[in-house]
Design an enzyme around this catalytic site. Structure first.
Site, PDB file in Angstrom:
ATOM      1  N   LYS A 121       1.276  -0.959  -0.112  1.00  0.00           N
ATOM      2  CA  LYS A 121       0.010   0.134  -0.019  1.00  0.00           C
ATOM      3  C   LYS A 121       0.983   1.439  -0.465  1.00  0.00           C
ATOM      4  O   LYS A 121       0.682   2.151  -0.938  1.00  0.00           O
ATOM      5  CB  LYS A 121      -1.775   0.252   1.575  1.00  0.00           C
ATOM      6  CG  LYS A 121      -2.250   0.905   1.263  1.00  0.00           C
ATOM      7  CD  LYS A 121      -2.604   0.881   2.266  1.00  0.00           C
ATOM      8  CE  LYS A 121      -3.405  -0.358   1.788  1.00  0.00           C
ATOM      9  NZ  LYS A 121      -5.088  -1.071   3.423  1.00  0.00           N
ATOM     10  N   ARG A 129      -4.677   2.635   8.548  1.00  0.00           N
ATOM     11  CA  ARG A 129      -4.464   1.409   7.815  1.00  0.00           C
ATOM     12  C   ARG A 129      -3.040  -0.203   7.744  1.00  0.00           C
ATOM     13  O   ARG A 129      -1.881   0.983   7.825  1.00  0.00           O
ATOM     14  CB  ARG A 129      -4.465   1.221   5.716  1.00  0.00           C
ATOM     15  CG  ARG A 129      -5.919   1.975   6.279  1.00  0.00           C
ATOM     16  CD  ARG A 129      -6.602   2.498   4.850  1.00  0.00           C
ATOM     17  NE  ARG A 129      -7.162   3.639   4.179  1.00  0.00           N
ATOM     18  CZ  ARG A 129      -8.290   3.401   3.667  1.00  0.00           C
ATOM     19  NH1 ARG A 129      -9.190   2.200   3.473  1.00  0.00           N
ATOM     20  NH2 ARG A 129     -10.058   4.540   3.516  1.00  0.00           N
ATOM     21  N   GLY A 176      -8.111  -7.973   3.617  1.00  0.00           N
ATOM     22  CA  GLY A 176      -9.273  -7.689   4.587  1.00  0.00           C
ATOM     23  C   GLY A 176      -8.717  -8.464   6.243  1.00  0.00           C
ATOM     24  O   GLY A 176      -9.144  -8.745   7.174  1.00  0.00           O
ATOM     25  N   MET A 197      -6.258  -8.169   8.065  1.00  0.00           N
ATOM     26  CA  MET A 197      -5.122  -7.305   8.991  1.00  0.00           C
ATOM     27  C   MET A 197      -6.634  -6.355   9.483  1.00  0.00           C
ATOM     28  O   MET A 197      -7.824  -5.715   8.401  1.00  0.00           O
ATOM     29  CB  MET A 197      -3.453  -7.258   8.729  1.00  0.00           C
ATOM     30  CG  MET A 197      -3.244  -8.244   9.051  1.00  0.00           C
ATOM     31  SD  MET A 197      -1.299  -7.754   8.767  1.00  0.00           S
ATOM     32  CE  MET A 197      -1.493  -7.575   6.363  1.00  0.00           C
ATOM     33  N   ARG A 224      -2.772  -1.179  -6.287  1.00  0.00           N
ATOM     34  CA  ARG A 224      -2.025  -2.149  -5.959  1.00  0.00           C
ATOM     35  C   ARG A 224      -2.172  -3.245  -7.364  1.00  0.00           C
ATOM     36  O   ARG A 224      -3.535  -3.190  -7.837  1.00  0.00           O
ATOM     37  CB  ARG A 224      -2.262  -2.897  -5.092  1.00  0.00           C
ATOM     38  CG  ARG A 224      -3.883  -3.595  -4.855  1.00  0.00           C
ATOM     39  CD  ARG A 224      -3.715  -3.585  -3.319  1.00  0.00           C
ATOM     40  NE  ARG A 224      -5.080  -4.115  -2.895  1.00  0.00           N
ATOM     41  CZ  ARG A 224      -5.888  -5.193  -1.527  1.00  0.00           C
ATOM     42  NH1 ARG A 224      -5.080  -4.520  -0.697  1.00  0.00           N
ATOM     43  NH2 ARG A 224      -7.364  -4.932  -1.952  1.00  0.00           N
ATOM     44  N   HIS A 264     -15.612  -8.836   0.369  1.00  0.00           N
ATOM     45  CA  HIS A 264     -14.196  -9.658   0.606  1.00  0.00           C
ATOM     46  C   HIS A 264     -14.330 -10.664   0.566  1.00  0.00           C
ATOM     47  O   HIS A 264     -13.279 -11.604   0.090  1.00  0.00           O
ATOM     48  CB  HIS A 264     -14.466  -9.382   2.097  1.00  0.00           C
ATOM     49  CG  HIS A 264     -13.470 -10.730   3.484  1.00  0.00           C
ATOM     50  ND1 HIS A 264     -14.017 -11.992   3.433  1.00  0.00           N
ATOM     51  CD2 HIS A 264     -11.988 -11.063   3.279  1.00  0.00           C
ATOM     52  CE1 HIS A 264     -12.638 -13.132   3.501  1.00  0.00           C
ATOM     53  NE2 HIS A 264     -11.708 -11.837   3.940  1.00  0.00           N
ATOM     54  N   SER A 284      19.179 -39.636 -12.239  1.00  0.00           N
ATOM     55  CA  SER A 284      18.690 -38.932 -11.620  1.00  0.00           C
ATOM     56  C   SER A 284      18.166 -39.088 -10.198  1.00  0.00           C
ATOM     57  O   SER A 284      18.297 -39.992  -9.298  1.00  0.00           O
ATOM     58  CB  SER A 284      16.807 -39.590 -11.973  1.00  0.00           C
ATOM     59  OG  SER A 284      16.143 -39.003 -11.765  1.00  0.00           O
ATOM     60  N   CYS A 323      13.756 -36.542 -10.197  1.00  0.00           N
ATOM     61  CA  CYS A 323      12.976 -37.116 -10.147  1.00  0.00           C
ATOM     62  C   CYS A 323      12.057 -37.351  -9.445  1.00  0.00           C
ATOM     63  O   CYS A 323      10.779 -38.257  -9.342  1.00  0.00           O
ATOM     64  CB  CYS A 323      12.539 -38.528 -11.279  1.00  0.00           C
ATOM     65  SG  CYS A 323      13.933 -39.854 -10.432  1.00  0.00           S
ATOM     66  N   TYR A 345      17.289 -30.567 -16.043  1.00  0.00           N
ATOM     67  CA  TYR A 345      16.037 -30.780 -15.761  1.00  0.00           C
ATOM     68  C   TYR A 345      14.946 -31.468 -14.538  1.00  0.00           C
ATOM     69  O   TYR A 345      15.719 -32.279 -14.244  1.00  0.00           O
ATOM     70  CB  TYR A 345      15.295 -32.269 -16.815  1.00  0.00           C
ATOM     71  CG  TYR A 345      15.189 -33.735 -16.950  1.00  0.00           C
ATOM     72  CD1 TYR A 345      14.331 -34.321 -16.368  1.00  0.00           C
ATOM     73  CD2 TYR A 345      16.520 -34.265 -18.168  1.00  0.00           C
ATOM     74  CE1 TYR A 345      14.695 -35.584 -16.530  1.00  0.00           C
ATOM     75  CE2 TYR A 345      16.463 -35.494 -17.482  1.00  0.00           C
ATOM     76  CZ  TYR A 345      15.585 -36.214 -16.800  1.00  0.00           C
ATOM     77  OH  TYR A 345      15.851 -37.600 -17.191  1.00  0.00           O
TER      78      TYR A 345
END
Length: 954
Positions: free
Chosen positions: A78, A147, A156, A158, A390, A512, A829, A896, A916
């Site tokens: 904020k 706030r 919502g 806090m 935001r 909310h 692997s 894996c 990978y």
């Protein structure tokens, strides 16, 4: 302004504290690695000084100079929005931010130092000068809101308090200064309610009862209809609530402000906030910032209002303004769902000038941030004020559509768009939906009970529950539930997470319930005024329908249309394509990113993996092929009698053929039989004449039992399994290798365009001698099949690194050669499931009994079977990867275990330099996204090294 020296914690180390991503098994807190600098002297940075870049209190708006690069970890999300709006010329009510390290300080001492409170007073003076009003003034008082504002949005969760500074005297001054006593007393009664609830913990219902009492006496339905005299009586009644609870409302404005700051900082550790952070895996934040902002009022009459809006549709990503507003209201009325608001498009007719300016501001903000914006605003007597902005929370569908659209519109880059996607967004895109055939059916249409506002995406089916506790309990028992409420509050966060969907009677699409549901990808229908809930009778009804539903009855929600259907509706899986496919393609194309393969044990699994974008099969577990009903007796006969191996070979050959065909030229890594043989055998109590006959023992039931008992192992998971099984019963390994190679040859003979690429993996080796002997067997059989079939099939041999000892001799494994000088090990692997078990000495199957308690008490940071233990298991991976690659530069390195689908673990594997990861098919899309993101983040941190260079760094 010269800022006094003060004692603070964590200012010097806040960036380090937020730098850790993949946690180690042992908590840094438990090892006393807490990052802190006690009694640090902090002062404001000046142009010539060497102090901290961000002071403890940061001003915004009015005469304050905006920060060039505000730090979200310090001023919160904020706070960043307020600084950036000021910087680009969007007008915000002036105020100041108490930064996040002060929250950390508060958690330790439950207060701030006298020096800090003096700094707050100095900050108030600057705002007074900007606004031409005095805080606490009896003639024309300046008022504040207080706030929360953490680095990560937690809508919502806090606390917020509005209208701070009103008391018995200043309310009269406000009434005279504005010429609007009704507004003044409406603001005062709101402060009395919020202060009592948020700061003192008096239940909101106590104030709500007084409100309903006064409305009944006045004969009105809505609070906006109450007269000034009624509001004055209501303020008196609210003060009685304090007295009834043995408390007193503070008349001193600074006492109010201090208490509200304490309440906001304290709400960081409120149960609902902790639960939200747990659900969303929000870690490594030191607290919330606290924003003190000049109050501007939307409840001053018909020329005032308040609202919440998104610059685009957060449900679909469509480029149209999406939001709501209320005339003559304050922001909490919209967000909390207290009143059902109007669509924001209607604001144009009643407040045209403010609406046009609002559109201009939203356009500025979206262009500045390059992302969809979530904004709150207030219009006071036709003047527009922006309160916050935001990046807006969005559904998975919206996230991918937005990414593609914003790139095409030139508002952002592919890289930035890719980094804005969350792993949860991919999951949402693969969630069920109602197919078109169902939506058009008479059964669906005839059972629509009502239509509310479409607050959250997709389709949900479940049993009605009326409370958070009930939702959590039924979810724990494996049941799907729909949470039905008049409207939700932050206290319902646990139940909302447990539910498949949420249905509310009140609240709009920015309430909310809707905001949280969209953020989590939960289906939500809100603002269904036709819904009535009788909590005592545990029933729900819908106006216009005679149907009465009870808690436990099944309903379905359509989050796209807002429809509630009074029966269980069938769902279908969405296809992978469109914007989702485009963005995942971007992730695949990121330079030097991990490739993603899948763990698949059958042809259909392999086909699904390929559809989801897997670049091959990283693990095929051959034992899973043995558990089918018609195959199990054959397996048991071979184990117990040594018969039927050729029949098993044909089963396997067919399965391998299906898998190799599904992948075509992509690698398919097949693990030789790994589990202990007892897993395939019947329990003693299952042994009867029929069982004995099916496994070759005729009528000799006792002989069968004796044979099974003779194979008993005290610790089978560390017994005769894996490579040991292959060495002691070599005919098994030989059969499997022959089946693999024959399957590959079959495909090539059937069609020369087929390019099968099997990779044969030796499991659970703990020594060089074990692996070498088995690898030579694999190579001998494979080469013989190639010779017999006259085909040159490409194949590789490697090992599953899962025994810690083998990681310590990795260089010796990688350097093994056969008699002709050919390599006996082409790949490592890492089987991180067993490697974690053996390294930590913890059974994966039994860890659930205590790991949650370990996490809660700070002994470990995460479940090590979900997120890789970077300091222990990760050390062995790094060490063995470097050692193996030093002996064989062509050695392939991969994972894996199921860690291969975990975003935090993928970031670690990218940093190591593996080739990978492999995970279950349905985790492949998430792994593709996070692999691309990990590479981007690494490069943006300044590390442009190649994977090979990163491996060799160890």
């Amino acid at each position: 302004m010269k800022i006094p020296k003060i004692a603070l914690t964590l200012f010097a180390t806040v960036h380090l504290a937020t730098a850790f991503t993949a946690p180690s098994f042992l908590s840094r807190k438990s090892l006393d690695f807490k990052l802190r600098v006690a009694n640090v002297a902090v002062e404001s940075k000046t142009s010539t000084g060497n102090g901290f870049e961000t002071p403890p209190i940061v001003p915004f708006g009015g005469s304050a100079r905006p920060q060039d690069t505000p730090d979200k970890t310090i001023v919160g999300g904020k706070g960043v929005g307020l600084q950036e709006m000021s910087r680009i010329g969007v007008e915000v009510p002036p105020g100041f931010t108490l930064t996040t390290p002060l929250c950390e300080l508060f958690q330790e001492s439950r207060d701030l130092t006298p020096e800090l409170w003096d700094m707050v007073k100095e900050s108030v003076k600057r705002v007074e000068e900007d606004m031409g009003k005095k805080y606490g003034d009896k003639e024309n008082p300046l008022l504040f809101s207080c706030r929360s504002g953490a680095a990560v949005s937690m809508p919502g969760m806090m606390d917020t308090v509005l209208n701070i500074g009103l008391n018995s005297e200043t309310v009269e001054g406000l009434a005279k200064a504005t010429g609007n006593p009704r507004f003044a007393y409406d603001a005062f009664r709101r402060l009395l309610d919020m202060y009592g609830d948020v700061v003192l913990g008096i239940e909101h219902e106590a104030f709500e009862e007084k409100m309903e009492q006064i409305k009944d006496e006045e004969g009105v339905f809505d609070d906006t209809e109450l007269s000034v005299d009624a509001l004055k009586r209501l303020a008196v009644e609210y003060k009685k609530v304090y007295t009834d609870h043995g408390m007193e409302f503070p008349e001193d404005p600074y006492d109010q402000l201090k208490s509200c700051v304490r309440a906001v900082f304290g709400s960081w550790m409120a149960d609902r906030a902790i639960k939200y952070r747990e659900i969303n895996n929000i870690e490594n934040l030191i607290g919330t910032a606290c924003n003190i902002q000049t109050m501007v009022f939307g409840n001053m009459g018909e020329s005032s209002g308040t609202g919440v809006a998104f610059s685009r549709d957060p449900g679909t990503g469509e480029n149209k303004l999406y939001g709501e507003y209320l005339i003559n209201a304050q922001g909490e009325d919209v967000v909390a769902g207290i009143r059902t608001p109007e669509p924001i498009s209607r604001m144009k007719a009643v407040l045209p000038a403010a609406y046009e300016q609002f559109l201009d501001n939203v356009d500025k903000l979206e262009n500045h941030f390059g992302d969809m914006q979530d904004v709150e605003f207030t219009v006071e007597n036709e003047k527009l004020w922006m309160l916050q902005c935001r990046s807006g929370k969005r559904t998975g569908k919206a996230a991918f559509n937005l990414a593609v659209d914003l790139v095409e519109e030139g508002l952002t880059t592919r890289e930035d768009a890719l980094l804005n996607i969350e792993a949860g967004h991919v999951d949402q895109m693969l969630h069920p939906e109602f197919p078109e055939s169902v939506l058009s059916s008479a059964e669906y249409k005839d059972n629509i009970l009502g239509t509310g506002l479409p607050g959250g995406p997709g389709a949900a089916v479940g049993k009605i529950v009326l409370s958070t506790e009930e939702a959590e309990m039924m979810k724990a028992n494996g049941e799907s539930v729909i949470m039905v409420r008049e409207n939700t509050s932050p206290e319902d966060v646990g139940g909302m997470w447990a539910a498949e969907g949420i249905l509310t009677q009140r609240g709009g699409m920015t309430s909310h319930a809707a905001v949280v549901a969209r953020g989590w990808g939960k289906t939500c229908v809100c603002g269904l005024g036709a819904l009535s809930i009788d909590e005592e009778a545990r029933t729900v009804k819908f106006a216009g329908s005679d149907k009465v539903l009870k808690a436990g009855d099944v309903i379905s929600l359509n989050g796209s249309t807002g429809e509630v259907i009074g029966l269980e509706v069938s769902t279908s899986q969405p296809a992978l394509g469109g914007a989702l496919g485009t963005v995942l393609g971007w992730a695949d194309d990121v330079t030097d990113s991990l490739k993603v393969m899948a763990n698949a044990d059958s042809g259909p699994d392999a086909t699904k993996a390929a559809e989801l974008g897997a670049k091959g099969i990283g693990l095929c577990r051959t034992e899973h092929m043995f558990f089918e009903k018609e195959r199990l007796p054959v397996v048991r006969k071979w184990i117990l009698k040594g018969e039927g191996l050729s029949e098993l070979q044909e089963f396997q050959r067919k399965d391998f053929r299906d898998i190799l065909k599904a992948m075509n030229d992509k690698p398919v890594t097949i693990r030789l039989l790994d589990p202990p043989l007892h897993e395939f055998l019947p329990r003693l109590e299952q042994c009867n004449a029929e069982m004995a006959e099916s496994v070759g023992f005729g009528s000799d039931v006792e002989g069968l039992k004796a044979k099974i008992e003779g194979m008993h192992e005290e610790n089978p998971m560390l017994g005769l399994r894996g490579v040991r099984l292959g060495l002691t019963r070599p005919e098994l390994s030989e059969m499997q290798v022959q089946a693999i190679m024959d399957a590959a040859c079959d495909l090539v003979q059937a069609d020369s365009e087929n390019k099968p690429f099997p990779r044969i993996m030796v499991p659970l080796a703990g020594s060089v001698a074990e692996y070498e002997r088995q690898a030579k067997t694999v190579k001998r059989v494979a080469e013989q099949v190639k010779k017999d079939r006259g085909l040159d099939i490409r194949y590789e041999i490697g090992t599953m690194m899962e025994v810690p000892r083998l990681t310590l001799v990795a260089d010796q494994i990688a350097s093994l050669k056969d008699e002709d000088g050919g390599s006996l090990c082409n790949f490592f692997s890492y089987g991180t499931n067993d490697l974690t078990q053996m390294t930590l000495g913890i059974s994966r199957d039994d860890a659930g009994a205590f790991i949650p308690e370990y996490i809660a008490s700070g002994i470990c940071e995460a479940d090590p079977f979900v997120t890789i233990d970077t300091e222990g298991v990760g050390f062995l991976i790094r060490k063995s990867a470097a050692a193996g690659r030093s002996a064989s530069t062509d050695l392939s390195l991969s994972v894996c275990g199921e860690h291969g689908g975990d975003p935090a673990s993928i970031a670690f594997f990218d940093n190591v330099g593996l080739n990978y990861v492999s995970c279950s098919p349905f985790r492949v899309p998430v792994a593709r996204l996070t692999a691309g993101q990990a590479a981007l983040k690494r490069r943006r941190s300044g590390d442009t090294s190649t994977a090979a260079e990163r491996v060799n760094k160890f």
